[in-house]
Design a protein around this motif. Structure first.
Motif, short mmCIF file in Angstrom:
data_model
loop_
_atom_site.label_atom_id
_atom_site.label_comp_id
_atom_site.label_asym_id
_atom_site.label_seq_id
_atom_site.Cartn_x
_atom_site.Cartn_y
_atom_site.Cartn_z
N PHE A 171 54.86 32.86 78.08
CA PHE A 171 55.78 33.97 77.92
C PHE A 171 55.95 34.33 76.45
O PHE A 171 55.91 35.51 76.07
N ASN A 172 56.12 33.31 75.60
CA ASN A 172 56.27 33.58 74.17
C ASN A 172 55.04 34.29 73.61
O ASN A 172 55.16 35.20 72.79
N CYS A 173 53.86 33.87 74.05
CA CYS A 173 52.63 34.52 73.59
C CYS A 173 52.58 35.97 74.08
O CYS A 173 52.21 36.87 73.31
N ALA A 174 52.95 36.20 75.34
CA ALA A 174 52.96 37.57 75.88
C ALA A 174 53.98 38.42 75.13
O ALA A 174 53.71 39.58 74.79
N GLN A 175 55.15 37.85 74.87
CA GLN A 175 56.21 38.58 74.17
C GLN A 175 55.77 38.94 72.76
O GLN A 175 55.99 40.05 72.29
N ARG A 176 55.11 38.01 72.07
CA ARG A 176 54.67 38.28 70.70
C ARG A 176 53.54 39.30 70.69
O ARG A 176 53.49 40.17 69.81
N ALA A 177 52.61 39.21 71.65
CA ALA A 177 51.53 40.20 71.74
C ALA A 177 52.11 41.59 71.98
O ALA A 177 51.67 42.58 71.38
N HIS A 178 53.13 41.66 72.83
CA HIS A 178 53.77 42.94 73.12
C HIS A 178 54.50 43.47 71.89
O HIS A 178 54.39 44.67 71.57
N ALA A 179 55.20 42.60 71.19
CA ALA A 179 55.90 43.04 69.97
C ALA A 179 54.90 43.54 68.94
O ALA A 179 55.13 44.57 68.29
N ASN A 180 53.79 42.83 68.78
CA ASN A 180 52.78 43.25 67.82
C ASN A 180 52.20 44.60 68.22
O ASN A 180 51.94 45.46 67.37
N PHE A 181 51.99 44.80 69.51
CA PHE A 181 51.51 46.10 70.00
C PHE A 181 52.52 47.19 69.62
O PHE A 181 52.12 48.25 69.10
N LEU A 182 53.79 46.94 69.87
CA LEU A 182 54.82 47.94 69.56
C LEU A 182 54.93 48.22 68.07
O LEU A 182 55.29 49.32 67.66
N GLU A 183 54.60 47.23 67.25
CA GLU A 183 54.62 47.41 65.80
C GLU A 183 53.47 48.30 65.33
O GLU A 183 53.56 48.90 64.25
N ASN A 184 52.39 48.37 66.09
CA ASN A 184 51.18 49.06 65.64
C ASN A 184 50.84 50.32 66.42
O ASN A 184 50.12 51.18 65.90
N ALA A 185 51.30 50.45 67.63
CA ALA A 185 50.92 51.59 68.47
C ALA A 185 51.37 52.95 67.92
O ALA A 185 50.57 53.89 67.91
N PRO A 186 52.61 53.10 67.45
CA PRO A 186 53.04 54.45 67.03
C PRO A 186 52.19 55.06 65.92
O PRO A 186 51.76 56.21 66.02
N GLN A 187 51.92 54.28 64.87
CA GLN A 187 51.12 54.86 63.79
C GLN A 187 49.68 55.06 64.22
O GLN A 187 49.02 56.00 63.77
N THR A 188 49.18 54.21 65.11
CA THR A 188 47.81 54.39 65.59
C THR A 188 47.70 55.69 66.39
O THR A 188 46.73 56.43 66.25
N MET A 189 48.70 55.96 67.21
CA MET A 189 48.71 57.22 67.96
C MET A 189 48.73 58.41 67.00
O MET A 189 47.97 59.36 67.17
N LEU A 190 49.60 58.32 65.99
CA LEU A 190 49.69 59.41 65.01
C LEU A 190 48.39 59.57 64.24
O LEU A 190 47.89 60.69 64.08
N PHE A 191 47.81 58.46 63.77
CA PHE A 191 46.55 58.53 63.03
C PHE A 191 45.46 59.17 63.89
O PHE A 191 44.67 59.98 63.40
N LYS B 279 44.29 28.84 74.45
CA LYS B 279 44.20 28.25 73.11
C LYS B 279 45.61 28.03 72.56
O LYS B 279 46.50 28.85 72.78
N PRO B 280 45.82 26.93 71.85
CA PRO B 280 47.16 26.63 71.35
C PRO B 280 47.66 27.67 70.35
O PRO B 280 46.88 28.26 69.61
N GLN B 281 48.98 27.85 70.37
CA GLN B 281 49.67 28.75 69.44
C GLN B 281 49.12 30.17 69.47
O GLN B 281 49.15 30.89 68.47
N GLY B 282 48.61 30.60 70.61
CA GLY B 282 48.13 31.97 70.76
C GLY B 282 46.91 32.31 69.94
O GLY B 282 46.62 33.48 69.70
N LYS B 283 46.16 31.31 69.52
CA LYS B 283 45.01 31.56 68.64
C LYS B 283 43.90 32.35 69.33
O LYS B 283 43.03 32.89 68.66
N GLY B 284 43.95 32.48 70.64
CA GLY B 284 42.97 33.30 71.35
C GLY B 284 43.07 34.77 71.00
O GLY B 284 42.15 35.54 71.27
N ARG B 285 44.17 35.15 70.38
CA ARG B 285 44.35 36.56 70.00
C ARG B 285 43.28 37.03 69.02
O ARG B 285 43.01 38.22 68.91
N MET B 286 42.67 36.09 68.32
CA MET B 286 41.68 36.46 67.30
C MET B 286 40.49 37.21 67.91
O MET B 286 39.83 37.96 67.21
N MET B 287 40.26 37.02 69.21
CA MET B 287 39.14 37.73 69.84
C MET B 287 39.35 39.25 69.82
O MET B 287 38.40 40.00 69.92
#
Length: 151
Positions: free
Chosen positions: A62-82, A117-125
């Motif tokens: 859950f923590n990994c999913a929550q952090r992935a979602h937060a990171n998405f929300l941090e980056n999606a608006p400017q990506t849409m605008l760009f 992968k521990p500590q969400g390190k699979g995100r690197m893919m």
């Protein structure tokens, strides 16, 4: 009055920026919500505690999913605008790069949450989303600067 002429092939830009990216955000929310129930993390708490994670593997997920979602929300608006701005000059290129961003963000989510992968390190893919995001920013700036210089 300012008139903005959209390129005839701008529809792809709109489809990715205002279609695929928000759909991916919805998917992030669904994934996070499903793990919240399994992790037994009540609202309004954003994350499971260290103790909860030790007792329940779904809490860590859950923590990994929550952090992935937060990171998405941090980056999606400017990506849409760009994408929307870059697409005014380079619609096909902007569509392709924004599409790659969606693919990389999907891999980021999958790797973060489901790789095991521990500590969400699979995100690197999916970490190459930064390159796509930077390319859209560069196209936006280059396209605007090119127009300003030509005036």
């Amino acid at each position: 009055m300012v008139a903005i002429t959209l390129p005839s092939n701008y529809g792809g830009v709109i489809a990715v920026a205002l279609g695929a990216i928000p759909v991916l955000g919805f998917i992030h929310g669904m994934v996070t919500g499903s793990f919240r129930k399994q992790a037994k993390v009540p609202y309004p708490h954003s994350y499971a505690t260290v103790e909860q994670c030790k007792e329940n593997a779904k809490a860590e997920q859950f923590n990994c999913a929550q952090r992935a979602h937060a990171n998405f929300l941090e980056n999606a608006p400017q990506t849409m605008l760009f994408a929307l701005v870059a697409g005014l000059k380079y619609p096909q290129l902007a569509t392709g790069i924004a599409g790659l961003w969606v693919v990389f963000r999907s891999l980021f989510l999958y790797g973060y949450v489901y790789s095991g992968k521990p500590q969400g390190k699979g995100r690197m893919m999916g970490g190459f989303f930064w390159l796509a995001q930077g390319a859209l920013w560069g196209l936006s700036v280059f396209g605007v600067a090119r127009d300003l210089i030509s005036y």
